[in-house]
Design a protein around this motif. Structure first.
Motif, PDB file in Angstrom:
ATOM      1  N   ILE A 168      46.005  32.250  33.068  1.00 31.87           N
ATOM      2  CA  ILE A 168      46.878  32.156  34.235  1.00 31.87           C
ATOM      3  C   ILE A 168      46.071  31.470  35.326  1.00 31.87           C
ATOM      4  O   ILE A 168      45.094  32.026  35.830  1.00 31.87           O
ATOM      5  CB  ILE A 168      47.291  33.557  34.751  1.00 31.87           C
ATOM      6  CG1 ILE A 168      47.720  34.467  33.603  1.00 31.87           C
ATOM      7  CG2 ILE A 168      48.380  33.427  35.822  1.00 31.87           C
ATOM      8  CD1 ILE A 168      48.925  34.018  32.863  1.00 31.87           C
ATOM      9  N   GLN A 194      50.465  30.134  37.871  1.00 34.93           N
ATOM     10  CA  GLN A 194      51.038  31.150  38.766  1.00 34.93           C
ATOM     11  C   GLN A 194      51.196  30.456  40.118  1.00 34.93           C
ATOM     12  O   GLN A 194      50.217  30.242  40.827  1.00 34.93           O
ATOM     13  CB  GLN A 194      50.103  32.353  38.870  1.00 34.93           C
ATOM     14  CG  GLN A 194      50.680  33.484  39.697  1.00 34.93           C
ATOM     15  CD  GLN A 194      49.657  34.570  40.001  1.00 34.93           C
ATOM     16  OE1 GLN A 194      48.456  34.387  39.813  1.00 34.93           O
ATOM     17  NE2 GLN A 194      50.131  35.703  40.492  1.00 34.93           N
ATOM     18  N   ALA A 244      50.529  38.148  38.274  1.00 36.45           N
ATOM     19  CA  ALA A 244      49.885  37.173  37.386  1.00 36.45           C
ATOM     20  C   ALA A 244      50.262  37.472  35.933  1.00 36.45           C
ATOM     21  O   ALA A 244      50.642  36.568  35.174  1.00 36.45           O
ATOM     22  CB  ALA A 244      48.369  37.209  37.570  1.00 36.45           C
ATOM     23  N   ASP A 270      36.727  34.928  36.628  1.00 35.99           N
ATOM     24  CA  ASP A 270      35.536  34.814  37.475  1.00 35.99           C
ATOM     25  C   ASP A 270      34.516  35.913  37.176  1.00 35.99           C
ATOM     26  O   ASP A 270      33.641  36.188  37.987  1.00 35.99           O
ATOM     27  CB  ASP A 270      35.930  34.827  38.960  1.00 35.99           C
ATOM     28  CG  ASP A 270      36.753  36.055  39.347  1.00 35.99           C
ATOM     29  OD1 ASP A 270      37.030  36.891  38.463  1.00 35.99           O
ATOM     30  OD2 ASP A 270      37.118  36.174  40.526  1.00 35.99           O
ATOM     31  N   GLY A 321      39.084  49.031  43.396  1.00 33.96           N
ATOM     32  CA  GLY A 321      40.053  50.090  43.154  1.00 33.96           C
ATOM     33  C   GLY A 321      39.318  51.318  42.622  1.00 33.96           C
ATOM     34  O   GLY A 321      38.430  51.192  41.778  1.00 33.96           O
ATOM     35  N   THR A 368      37.070  47.923  36.902  1.00 35.43           N
ATOM     36  CA  THR A 368      36.503  46.578  36.734  1.00 35.43           C
ATOM     37  C   THR A 368      37.617  45.546  36.618  1.00 35.43           C
ATOM     38  O   THR A 368      37.367  44.354  36.710  1.00 35.43           O
ATOM     39  CB  THR A 368      35.660  46.490  35.447  1.00 35.43           C
ATOM     40  OG1 THR A 368      36.536  46.674  34.327  1.00 35.43           O
ATOM     41  CG2 THR A 368      34.551  47.530  35.441  1.00 35.43           C
ATOM     42  N   THR A 373      47.135  47.426  38.543  1.00 35.31           N
ATOM     43  CA  THR A 373      46.538  48.763  38.452  1.00 35.31           C
ATOM     44  C   THR A 373      47.577  49.881  38.512  1.00 35.31           C
ATOM     45  O   THR A 373      47.295  51.003  38.093  1.00 35.31           O
ATOM     46  CB  THR A 373      45.537  48.939  39.596  1.00 35.31           C
ATOM     47  OG1 THR A 373      46.118  48.413  40.793  1.00 35.31           O
ATOM     48  CG2 THR A 373      44.264  48.185  39.309  1.00 35.31           C
TER      49      THR A 373
HETATM   50  C1  UD1 Z   1      41.218  43.881  41.457  1.00 31.52           C
HETATM   51  C2  UD1 Z   1      41.775  45.255  41.120  1.00 31.52           C
HETATM   52  C3  UD1 Z   1      40.790  46.330  41.559  1.00 31.52           C
HETATM   53  C4  UD1 Z   1      39.436  46.083  40.889  1.00 31.52           C
HETATM   54  C5  UD1 Z   1      38.971  44.675  41.172  1.00 31.52           C
HETATM   55  C6  UD1 Z   1      37.726  44.371  40.371  1.00 31.52           C
HETATM   56  C7  UD1 Z   1      44.186  45.071  41.332  1.00 31.52           C
HETATM   57  C8  UD1 Z   1      45.370  45.335  42.170  1.00 31.52           C
HETATM   58  N1  UD1 Z   1      43.026  45.434  41.828  1.00 31.52           N
HETATM   59  O1  UD1 Z   1      41.005  43.799  42.839  1.00 31.52           O
HETATM   60  O2  UD1 Z   1      41.244  47.603  41.189  1.00 31.52           O
HETATM   61  O3  UD1 Z   1      38.488  47.030  41.357  1.00 31.52           O
HETATM   62  O4  UD1 Z   1      39.960  43.721  40.788  1.00 31.52           O
HETATM   63  O5  UD1 Z   1      37.212  43.139  40.785  1.00 31.52           O
HETATM   64  O6  UD1 Z   1      44.344  44.597  40.210  1.00 31.52           O
HETATM   65  N2  UD1 Z   1      44.343  36.944  40.220  1.00 31.52           N
HETATM   66  C9  UD1 Z   1      45.334  36.090  39.794  1.00 31.52           C
HETATM   67  N3  UD1 Z   1      46.502  36.066  40.474  1.00 31.52           N
HETATM   68  C10 UD1 Z   1      46.739  36.840  41.562  1.00 31.52           C
HETATM   69  C11 UD1 Z   1      45.711  37.713  41.978  1.00 31.52           C
HETATM   70  C12 UD1 Z   1      44.536  37.748  41.291  1.00 31.52           C
HETATM   71  O7  UD1 Z   1      45.166  35.357  38.819  1.00 31.52           O
HETATM   72  O8  UD1 Z   1      47.837  36.754  42.108  1.00 31.52           O
HETATM   73  C13 UD1 Z   1      43.082  36.991  39.467  1.00 31.52           C
HETATM   74  C14 UD1 Z   1      41.895  36.511  40.272  1.00 31.52           C
HETATM   75  O9  UD1 Z   1      41.658  35.143  40.063  1.00 31.52           O
HETATM   76  C15 UD1 Z   1      40.758  37.344  39.699  1.00 31.52           C
HETATM   77  C16 UD1 Z   1      41.449  38.627  39.273  1.00 31.52           C
HETATM   78  O10 UD1 Z   1      42.816  38.320  39.138  1.00 31.52           O
HETATM   79  O11 UD1 Z   1      40.160  36.741  38.593  1.00 31.52           O
HETATM   80  C17 UD1 Z   1      41.246  39.744  40.272  1.00 31.52           C
HETATM   81  O12 UD1 Z   1      41.716  39.330  41.524  1.00 31.52           O
HETATM   82  P1  UD1 Z   1      40.988  39.784  42.851  1.00 31.52           P
HETATM   83  O13 UD1 Z   1      41.801  39.323  44.005  1.00 31.52           O
HETATM   84  O14 UD1 Z   1      39.580  39.448  42.810  1.00 31.52           O
HETATM   85  O15 UD1 Z   1      41.104  41.361  42.664  1.00 31.52           O
HETATM   86  P2  UD1 Z   1      41.313  42.474  43.710  1.00 31.52           P
HETATM   87  O16 UD1 Z   1      42.732  42.505  44.097  1.00 31.52           O
HETATM   88  O17 UD1 Z   1      40.275  42.380  44.726  1.00 31.52           O
END
Ligand code: UD1
Ligand code: CA
Length: 457
Positions: free
Chosen positions: A51, A73, A82, A102, A137, A168, A197
């Motif tokens: 994605i 997305q 996502a 990442d 989280g 994670t 989550t």
């Molecule tokens: C998320 C988790 C959190 C966890 C953390 C670990 C959720 C709501 N929260 O936090 O519990 O502790 O990861 O790092 O899931 N991404 C997409 N599309 C989106 C949003 C995110 O592809 O719309 C991808 C990002 O590129 C990344 C991953 O999902 O690779 C996590 O996104 P990120 O924004 O870093 O996570 P958090 O919301 O901070």
């Protein structure tokens, strides 16, 4: 078991302060996303979907050839959103593995453990306990120690924020369950996002056990959000590779000053590598190879017993057994050296074949050439391969001796066992077993007086 892997890679990566999408930034010469894809591919029969979002065109241009279903997305409305992008693709009977694009250092063994926890009646969740859980989280457990939900930092109560066990983001879940829960996600939270989550509490409500497992080491679940973290993960990754090479019997004079940006596809025994060596691309190293300090090698096959001395550069080349290269040698693409070849200091070789036992020891340029075996190329010899428009071939047959400071104006052939006198400019083929030279005869002027300075007036 049918396996489907979703790599979430649409994040913006604002803190990288970069034109390049975050997942294209590199660790060990390979984009972050490529590391994750490689891990997914290593799991055997695995249908992969990526994605992507931010910088989509660049991502596709760089990595689009990797086998995966690439799904954009368009709006980034959260991790749950996502996953919704590929809801139709997810199979009910598949185990769905969620990875982050990442988070590049995750190990196969950890994922395999996680996958064992996912089934009809349970879900596998990768968690870790951190000294500083800020931003993550939190894993909320009941009195029995069972997981009941994940609460994001921004939605957590002060008490929940004291929990140090965190999500994670990596999990494995049966496809049918996942799709059912995806349909129920809302964005009714502090960030107005669809949180993946939230499926944890839904699982618990449906009587699905949330089975947690931890990574072998913390580095595996570290993500890249800024350049400092990128550098940190580079070092961790390099340390891991160095460690593995030492386990395989390689001597590294200083594992902290060794970088591998690619793959060693063949590795002999008792290889010694001095400090500040960088190996890139596809590398083969035979037994007993010694690499001196400050050496850069890219896409090369180095046969057994070869010694590469300090400050040498080798690219797209084959180095035959027991050859000695450097110090300060530059071996350029399409060079093939046979066994027992010596290439010394300030010698540049490009697109040339050099036969067994030949020596080019000092200050030479040999380009577009075929050099036989047992040839001695004297100091300062130059193949004049370029006429300003085209490149031409120089052939030096077996056993030839090229005197120092010779220019070989290609196309030209030096015959077998021929000798070229020092300082010659060779423009025509030279016969075998013959001395050829092209230089003005020496004259000696007897009684000649050096000029003297006029006395000042
Ligand atoms: C998320 C988790 C959190 C966890 C953390 C670990 C959720 C709501 N929260 O936090 O519990 O502790 O990861 O790092 O899931 N991404 C997409 N599309 C989106 C949003 C995110 O592809 O719309 C991808 C990002 O590129 C990344 C991953 O999902 O690779 C996590 O996104 P990120 O924004 O870093 O996570 P958090 O919301 O901070
Ligand atoms: Ca994050």
């Amino acid at each position: 078991m049918t396996l489907q892997t979703l790599i979430l890679a649409a994040g913006q990566g604002t803190r990288m302060r970069s034109q390049l999408p975050k997942v294209l930034h590199q660790i060990a010469g390979r984009p972050l996303l490529a590391h994750v894809h490689r891990l997914a591919s290593s799991l055997g029969d695995n249908a992969i979907s990526v994605i992507y979002g931010h910088g989509g065109e660049q991502v596709l241009k760089t990595l689009g050839e990797l086998p995966a279903r690439w799904v954009e997305q368009k709006e980034r409305l959260g991790t749950g959103h996502a996953v919704m992008q590929v809801a139709d693709w997810i199979r009910d009977d598949a185990t769905v593995l969620i990875l982050y694009g990442d988070v590049p250092l995750l190990q196969q063994s950890t994922v395999q453990r996680l996958l064992h926890h996912a089934g009809e009646g349970s879900l596998g969740l990768l968690t870790i306990t951190l000294d500083n859980p800020t931003g993550y989280g939190r894993i909320i457990r009941n009195g029995n120690g069972d997981v009941v939900s994940i609460v994001e930092e921004k939605d957590a109560t002060p008490e929940q924020r004291t929990v140090r066990e965190v999500n994670t983001g990596i999990l494995a879940v049966r496809g049918g369950h996942l799709k059912r829960w995806l349909g129920r996600l809302t964005n009714d939270n502090a960030q107005k996002e669809y949180y993946l989550t939230d499926i944890i509490a839904m699982a618990v409500a449906d009587g699905i056990y949330v089975d947690t497992t931890q990574p072998g080491e913390e580095a595996e679940v570290l993500g890249v959000n800024n350049r400092q973290q990128l550098a940190e993960l580079e070092r961790l990754f390099q340390a891991r590779q160095a460690c593995s090479l030492m386990e395989q019997g390689v001597t590294l004079r200083d594992p902290a000053r060794f970088d591998l940006r690619g793959d060693i596809v063949q590795l002999g025994q008792d290889i010694e590598i001095d400090v500040n060596v960088i190996l890139e691309g596809r590398i083969e190293l035979g037994s007993g190879v010694k690499i001196g300090p400050n050496v850069w090698i890219r896409n090369a096959s180095i046969a057994q017993g070869v010694e590469i001395l300090a400050n040498s550069v080798i690219e797209d080349a084959v180095i035959g057994a027991d050859s000695r290269i450097g110090p300060f040698a530059r071996i350029r693409p399409e060079t093939r050296l046979s066994a027992h070849v010596h290439v010394g200091n300030f010698v540049e070789i490009k697109k040339a074949e050099v036969g067994e036992g030949s020596k080019i020891n000092h200050l030479s340029y040999v380009g577009d050439a075929r050099v036989g075996s047992g040839v001695n190329v004297g100091a300062g010899t130059i193949t004049c391969n370029y006429d300003g428009a085209n490149k031409h071939l120089t052939v030096i047959e077996d056993g030839a001796f090229i005197g120092s400071d010779t220019q070989l104006v290609a196309p030209v052939t030096v015959g077998r066992n021929a000798t070229i006198g020092a300082g010659s400019t060779i423009t025509k083929d030279t016969p075998a077993d013959t001395l050829t030279l092209s230089r003005a005869k020496q004259i000696n002027v007897e009684g000649w007086q050096r000029p003297v300075k006029k006395p000042k007036a």
